[in-house]
Design an enzyme around this catalytic site. Structure first.
Site, short mmCIF file in Angstrom:
data_model
loop_
_atom_site.label_atom_id
_atom_site.label_comp_id
_atom_site.label_asym_id
_atom_site.label_seq_id
_atom_site.Cartn_x
_atom_site.Cartn_y
_atom_site.Cartn_z
N GLN A 18 0.80 -1.22 0.00
CA GLN A 18 0.00 0.00 0.00
C GLN A 18 0.83 1.27 0.00
OE1 GLN A 18 -2.54 -1.66 3.30
NE2 GLN A 18 -4.01 -0.23 2.42
N HIS A 115 1.16 -9.33 4.42
CA HIS A 115 0.05 -8.39 4.50
C HIS A 115 -0.65 -8.40 3.14
CE1 HIS A 115 -1.52 -4.61 6.68
NE2 HIS A 115 -2.28 -4.76 5.62
N ASN A 158 -1.20 -10.65 8.60
CA ASN A 158 -2.15 -9.57 8.85
C ASN A 158 -3.53 -10.03 8.42
OD1 ASN A 158 -2.82 -6.60 9.29
ND2 ASN A 158 -3.58 -6.91 7.22
N GLU A 159 -4.44 -10.07 9.36
CA GLU A 159 -5.88 -10.21 9.08
C GLU A 159 -6.26 -11.42 8.23
OE1 GLU A 159 -7.54 -6.61 7.57
OE2 GLU A 159 -7.29 -5.59 9.47
N GLU A 373 -3.81 -1.81 14.46
CA GLU A 373 -4.44 -0.86 13.52
C GLU A 373 -5.72 -0.33 14.14
OE1 GLU A 373 -5.27 -1.99 9.43
OE2 GLU A 373 -3.41 -3.15 9.32
N SER A 426 -6.03 2.51 -0.33
CA SER A 426 -6.80 1.48 0.35
C SER A 426 -7.15 0.43 -0.70
CB SER A 426 -8.05 2.15 0.92
OG SER A 426 -9.05 1.20 1.13
N TRP A 427 -6.93 -0.83 -0.36
CA TRP A 427 -7.03 -1.96 -1.31
C TRP A 427 -8.26 -1.91 -2.21
CZ3 TRP A 427 -2.76 -5.05 -1.06
CH2 TRP A 427 -2.02 -5.00 0.13
N LYS A 433 -9.68 7.46 0.23
CA LYS A 433 -9.94 7.08 1.62
C LYS A 433 -8.62 7.22 2.37
CE LYS A 433 -12.38 3.61 4.36
NZ LYS A 433 -12.76 2.19 4.53
#
Ligand code: BGP
Length: 466
Positions: A18, A115, A158-159, A373, A426-427, A433
């Protein structure tokens, strides 16, 4: 006035893809996102925030603004362009240079190994649905542990939940598949096995430092007192929170969790199978996590729903356009009494407090937590270099307040990483954003501290939330 502990880390968070840009520089290998974004034609990952070249500026800004920790990720495809095989020296040197800069500026790097950016060569072999990629990941991780001895804090993934659902439920991440719960469950489980395997390698080789995982945990509430709505919240929670916390801290899934999975599978025509050997790996790791990273932005209110699956992802910031109804699980509803962002994310700091208290109660051996985050996506106004982002400051004040309350009530949280350090893309939403403490003019790559950066500096220096 609410306070945070004296030795608390006030960090800023980033992710390689990102912010780095330079997707074809330095010997970097491809990732699935390169083609996915090009085909969409909405926005490009190059040059992003040009962190690949601007990192000295960003790390210097950290020091100036009281940001004592930098969460960043290593792009796997810079180290192993094809995911496995020969390492790429240019990529290795690049991350050494970043860690050196961090040291010069007294900024502690918190490094995530994955990520959202599996190298394309492995992604095309079904990403984490393919069990061979569990070993490929563990080998890459081991290489990093041995190479980057400057790093003291490692996160495996990540996530995991957003990986599984954005890839196979919403279809907003490559490969763009929708409503496939067999793949979702397999992806969740296999990534948790990869995490466990990596933790076990880390501990059994006695590498210095700490290791954990970063989960996105969005608290679920029933929208009414009805049994149906309570059950909907239970199912949403089971898949998105409990599954991951049980895998992380129990090393297997409870009967109650498996019952929820069975119900979801029946409604969605899905199946799953977990191997006994996976549980052995996971159980071994379940008492070895040094910390849990939590990404938390918002919560959901759930209503029972039976009907066709319908999801509309608000990726443009047109408030009120989100739709989320999944047969046999839940419908997410918005409420007039709770404010939300332009992307329909509810601003509900109690969600963070409740989540932290629940972890303390249900998994008492969690050791410690970092909020890895939290932040507010906002369409910032830029006026001659001045960015007055009062709504973001207000959001941060509320969430840091909830965090301070949870610490006061006995939860061990040792740091907070604001998403994001500087603006980046942002993906699924692109460049409008913005989340950064530092505004990035993407044309010139110049950085401008926002009002929130001055506020954050004060909070970091005084540990007082004003
Ligand atoms: C998390 C990701 C980040 C970041 C953030 C904000 O899910 O770890 O990479 O993007 O959310 O989300 P979004 O970009 O969708 O607004």
């Amino acid at each position: 006035m609410k306070k945070l502990p004296e030795h608390f880390i006030f960090g800023g968070a980033t992710a390689a893809y990102q912010c780095e840009g330079a997707t074809k520089e330095g010997g970097k290998g491809a990732v699935a996102w390169d083609d996915f974004l090009a085909e969409q034609g909405r926005f490009s990952p190059d040059p992003a925030s040009d962190f690949y070249h601007q990192y000295p500026v960003d790390i210097e800004l950290c020091e100036k603004f009281g940001v004592s920790g930098l969460r960043l990720s290593i792009a796997w495809s810079r180290i192993f362009p094809k995911g496995t095989g020969e390492p790429n020296q240019e990529g290795i040197d690049y991350y050494h240079a970043i860690f050196k800069k961090c040291q010069e500026h007294h900024v502690i790097p918190f490094v995530t190994l994955h990520h959202f950016d599996t190298p394309k060569a492995l992604f095309d072999q079904n990403d984490f649905l393919n069990r061979d990629n569990i070993d490929a990941f563990a080998n890459y991780a081991k290489f990093c542990f041995e190479e980057f001895t400057e790093v003291a804090y490692w996160s495996t993934f990540n996530e995991i939940y957003p990986v599984a659902t954005n890839q196979y439920l919403l279809g907003v991440f490559p490969p763009g598949i929708k409503f496939d719960f067999t793949k979702i469950i397999m992806c969740l489980h296999n990534m948790m096995v990869a995490h466990a395997k990596t933790v076990n390698i880390f501990k059994e080789n006695g590498y210095a430092g700490e290791i954990g995982v970063v989960h996105s945990l969005e608290t679920k509430y029933a929208n009414s007192d009805s049994e149906e709505d309570k059950h909907a919240a239970f199912l949403e929670d089971a898949l998105s929170i409990r599954f991951l916390l049980e895998a992380t801290y129990l090393g297997r899934y409870t009967e109650e969790l498996l019952g929820a999975l069975d119900e979801i599978c029946e409604a969605q025509g899905a199946t799953y199978e977990f191997l006994e050997e996976d549980y052995i790996e996971m159980e071994k790791a379940s008492h070895r996590n040094d910390f849990l990273g939590i990404n938390h932005y918002h919560s959901h209110f759930c209503k029972a729903y039976k009907g066709p699956n319908e999801i509309y992802h608000n990726g443009t910031g047109d408030k009120g356009t989100s739709v989320y109804r999944v047969n046999g699980i839940a419908e997410r509803v918005y409420r007039d009494d709770i404010p939300r962002t332009d992307w329909d994310w509810l601003i509900y700091p109690d969600g963070l407090y409740d989540l932290l208290m629940r972890i303390k109660k249900d998994y008492p051996h969690y050791k410690k937590i970092y909020i890895t985050e939290n932040g507010m996506g906002y369409k910032d106004d830029f006026e001659d270099g001045v960015i007055m982002d009062a709504p973001r400051i207000d959001y941060l004040r509320q969430y840091l307040g909830a965090l301070s309350d949870a610490i006061e009530d006995g939860v061990n949280v040792e740091g907070y990483f604001l998403w994001s350090l500087m603006d980046m893309f942002s993906w699924t939403n692109g460049y409008n954003k913005r989340y950064g403490l530092f505004y990035v003019d993407f044309e010139t790559q110049k950085r401008y501290p926002k009002e929130s950066a001055y506020w954050y500096k004060f909070v970091s220096e005084t540990k007082t939330i004003i």
